[in-house]
Enzyme design. Sequence first.
Site, PDB file in Angstrom:
ATOM      1  N   CYS A 315      11.029  44.649 -42.227  1.00 19.48           N
ATOM      2  CA  CYS A 315      10.053  45.200 -41.279  1.00 19.48           C
ATOM      3  C   CYS A 315      10.751  45.813 -40.069  1.00 19.48           C
ATOM      4  O   CYS A 315      10.233  46.753 -39.467  1.00 19.48           O
ATOM      5  CB  CYS A 315       9.086  44.111 -40.845  1.00 19.48           C
ATOM      6  SG  CYS A 315       9.918  42.632 -40.223  1.00 19.48           S
ATOM      7  N   GLU A 412       6.440  54.294 -42.488  1.00 21.47           N
ATOM      8  CA  GLU A 412       7.345  53.229 -42.927  1.00 21.47           C
ATOM      9  C   GLU A 412       7.646  53.423 -44.420  1.00 21.47           C
ATOM     10  O   GLU A 412       6.738  53.342 -45.257  1.00 21.47           O
ATOM     11  CB  GLU A 412       6.695  51.856 -42.709  1.00 21.47           C
ATOM     12  CG  GLU A 412       7.622  50.711 -43.071  1.00 21.47           C
ATOM     13  CD  GLU A 412       6.974  49.338 -42.922  1.00 21.47           C
ATOM     14  OE1 GLU A 412       5.810  49.180 -43.334  1.00 21.47           O
ATOM     15  OE2 GLU A 412       7.639  48.432 -42.401  1.00 21.47           O
TER      16      GLU A 412
HETATM   17  P1  NAP Z   1       1.142  43.987 -48.175  1.00 21.34           P
HETATM   18  O1  NAP Z   1       0.844  44.855 -49.314  1.00 21.34           O
HETATM   19  O2  NAP Z   1       0.367  44.201 -46.926  1.00 21.34           O
HETATM   20  O3  NAP Z   1       0.945  42.491 -48.712  1.00 21.34           O
HETATM   21  C1  NAP Z   1       1.261  41.359 -47.942  1.00 21.34           C
HETATM   22  C2  NAP Z   1       0.491  40.169 -48.446  1.00 21.34           C
HETATM   23  O4  NAP Z   1      -0.909  40.390 -48.282  1.00 21.34           O
HETATM   24  C3  NAP Z   1       0.689  39.884 -49.931  1.00 21.34           C
HETATM   25  O5  NAP Z   1       0.714  38.481 -50.130  1.00 21.34           O
HETATM   26  C4  NAP Z   1      -0.550  40.499 -50.548  1.00 21.34           C
HETATM   27  O6  NAP Z   1      -0.870  39.919 -51.779  1.00 21.34           O
HETATM   28  C5  NAP Z   1      -1.593  40.170 -49.497  1.00 21.34           C
HETATM   29  N1  NAP Z   1      -2.802  40.989 -49.521  1.00 21.34           N
HETATM   30  C6  NAP Z   1      -2.954  42.239 -50.003  1.00 21.34           C
HETATM   31  N2  NAP Z   1      -4.248  42.648 -49.847  1.00 21.34           N
HETATM   32  C7  NAP Z   1      -4.903  41.634 -49.243  1.00 21.34           C
HETATM   33  C8  NAP Z   1      -6.245  41.443 -48.808  1.00 21.34           C
HETATM   34  N3  NAP Z   1      -7.187  42.385 -48.966  1.00 21.34           N
HETATM   35  N4  NAP Z   1      -6.589  40.275 -48.227  1.00 21.34           N
HETATM   36  C9  NAP Z   1      -5.661  39.302 -48.061  1.00 21.34           C
HETATM   37  N5  NAP Z   1      -4.376  39.413 -48.471  1.00 21.34           N
HETATM   38  C10 NAP Z   1      -3.999  40.571 -49.037  1.00 21.34           C
HETATM   39  O7  NAP Z   1       2.664  44.030 -47.737  1.00 21.34           O
HETATM   40  P2  NAP Z   1       3.943  43.975 -48.672  1.00 21.34           P
HETATM   41  O8  NAP Z   1       4.064  45.271 -49.376  1.00 21.34           O
HETATM   42  O9  NAP Z   1       3.910  42.718 -49.467  1.00 21.34           O
HETATM   43  O10 NAP Z   1       5.108  43.816 -47.591  1.00 21.34           O
HETATM   44  C11 NAP Z   1       5.675  44.867 -46.924  1.00 21.34           C
HETATM   45  C12 NAP Z   1       5.092  45.030 -45.532  1.00 21.34           C
HETATM   46  O11 NAP Z   1       5.249  43.817 -44.798  1.00 21.34           O
HETATM   47  C13 NAP Z   1       5.815  46.100 -44.729  1.00 21.34           C
HETATM   48  O12 NAP Z   1       4.872  46.882 -44.056  1.00 21.34           O
HETATM   49  C14 NAP Z   1       6.647  45.285 -43.741  1.00 21.34           C
HETATM   50  O13 NAP Z   1       6.982  45.975 -42.569  1.00 21.34           O
HETATM   51  C15 NAP Z   1       5.748  44.125 -43.494  1.00 21.34           C
HETATM   52  N6  NAP Z   1       6.503  42.988 -42.954  1.00 21.34           N
HETATM   53  C16 NAP Z   1       6.344  42.650 -41.645  1.00 21.34           C
HETATM   54  C17 NAP Z   1       7.092  41.610 -41.092  1.00 21.34           C
HETATM   55  C18 NAP Z   1       6.937  41.219 -39.653  1.00 21.34           C
HETATM   56  O14 NAP Z   1       7.397  40.140 -39.286  1.00 21.34           O
HETATM   57  N7  NAP Z   1       6.319  42.024 -38.807  1.00 21.34           N
HETATM   58  C19 NAP Z   1       7.985  40.911 -41.892  1.00 21.34           C
HETATM   59  C20 NAP Z   1       8.129  41.269 -43.231  1.00 21.34           C
HETATM   60  C21 NAP Z   1       7.372  42.313 -43.751  1.00 21.34           C
HETATM   61  P3  NAP Z   1      -0.371  40.566 -53.165  1.00 21.34           P
HETATM   62  O15 NAP Z   1       0.914  41.256 -52.931  1.00 21.34           O
HETATM   63  O16 NAP Z   1      -0.247  39.391 -54.011  1.00 21.34           O
HETATM   64  O17 NAP Z   1      -1.444  41.484 -53.615  1.00 21.34           O
END
Ligand code: NAP
Length: 508
Positions: A315, A412
């Site tokens: 992130c 991003e």
């Molecule tokens: P994501 O698609 O937003 O998913 C994150 C989590 O949310 C997953 O467990 C996902 O489940 C779940 N999710 C998806 N739709 C949901 C909904 N409608 N309701 C509740 N939960 C839901 O993110 P990602 O692709 O896994 O991770 C990448 C992102 O995380 C990047 O944008 C990165 O910058 C961010 N990030 C931020 C930090 C920080 O500390 N600020 C740290 C690490 C990562 P499923 O995948 O099982 O569908």
Amino acid sequence: MNEMTKTREGAALYQQHAYSAAAQKALDRKPALFINNEWVESSHGATLPVEDPSSGKIVSHIVDASDRDVDRAVAAARAAFDDGRWSGLPPMAREKIMIRLADLLDAHAGEFAELEAIDQGKPKGMAAAIDIPGAISQIRYMAGWASKLGGETHAPYTMPAGLVFSYTLREPVGVCAQIVPWNFPLLMACMKIAPALAAGCTVVLKPAEQTSLTGLRLADLIALAGFPAGVLNIITGNGHTAGDRMVKHPDVDKVAFTGSTEIGKLINRNATATLKHVTLELGGKSPVVVMPDVDVATAAAGAAGAIFFNSGQVCIAGSRLFAHRSIFDQVVDGVAEASAFWAPRPSLDPEGHAGALNSKEHFDKVMSYIVAGKRDGASVVVGGDSPSDTGYYVNPTIMVNVNPQMSVVREEIFGPVVVAQRFDDLDEVAKMANDTCYGLGAGVWTKDVSALHRLAAKIKSGTVWGNCHAMIDAAIPFGGYKESGIGREQGRAGIDAYLETKAVIIQL
Ligand code: NAP
């Protein structure tokens, strides 16, 4: 590189290595959910495949939790919270159980590192050096807070002294739904569960569907560590079904989410109906500023690490590089040279410093950004391609001749892709750094202490690093400005996010 590595010799280089017996045992486990300190079957038997991104092969299956499964986990957490079996323990006992969990993780660190590597795609060595010790440190640090959560006494402002006695109590928020992404699975999970448990909350945790293996293995250690049943429940499944149910559940008091800004906004809206507490750790497009006085080789190696570590799936990845005009070409050449260190390899290759991207879907997304950047007029200095036909590898990529309107500059990418731009003075680069909807992290490379402090004050982000990047520590608050999030994790702010403040006013 592309052509060379796609030869037979190259194909051998990208062959995933054999799994250990311990990892294979974890992969062979029957899909189940961890509720009330027991492994239970799903109500509907649906599963999701687990893929090794280094090979693209399906290596296991996990439960795709149903609404009924989520309800069961929330009910377990609710009961465990309401009867005080956890929050009512002496703080010393909560601390001791958490430390025992940290010790158990320590004892199995090698196995956890391997599972993370198989599931996420990152080098096992990197997981062993960063992810697993980082996760353990979150638990150890927060365990100490369990015994330091007292309130304060307050002298009233409008009443004479001695009329009332007033004090505050710090109480756990309640049942927490915690949802984490796939880039640092165990570390992100422990960053969430540790403050919640220290505060006396109970938890339902859902790892990302792509990377649930270490979360499930963690569940094995929960009862062993001595947590009462129902305190920490771990379920697996899809975000838009199981995650959505958790967020909207009326018996959940707080939602803590780490993931994309898009889903974070959706979750914030969905949690509003029942006015839950919400903490959001979201996306970023972090700037790395290289001032003219630096040792170029050092700063360039630092800038390369800032973007290529974890193949850019960070992130706080330093995805926008700003180098002073007087040294721009040298810095870009230096980053290009340093990028060789970050060439991707299968996650169990002991020589690797970077791995495959986490999924085919994500690989396609990152490659489409590179295509869009080229179409918009950007030039690729190195990378821009994949070295292998198997697995989801993308070579470290540097783009120049970019402008702020391009999607590669604004959005991003979450991959090993950095865009480099020139600047002339401090005020200009501060403005360029802030020209984004995000505000998570920023790195500044300079020997000029005054410039460093001035930039630290001007840049709108939750963290500013000087002469380093992406250093995080359990004691130092972490979180985002603007669309990078709401609230802070780690440090005192991290535990405060799991506490209510109750004022007690007694007329004397
Ligand atoms: P994501 O698609 O937003 O998913 C994150 C989590 O949310 C997953 O467990 C996902 O489940 C779940 N999710 C998806 N739709 C949901 C909904 N409608 N309701 C509740 N939960 C839901 O993110 P990602 O692709 O896994 O991770 C990448 C992102 O995380 C990047 O944008 C990165 O910058 C961010 N990030 C931020 C930090 C920080 O500390 N600020 C740290 C690490 C990562 P499923 O995948 O099982 O569908």
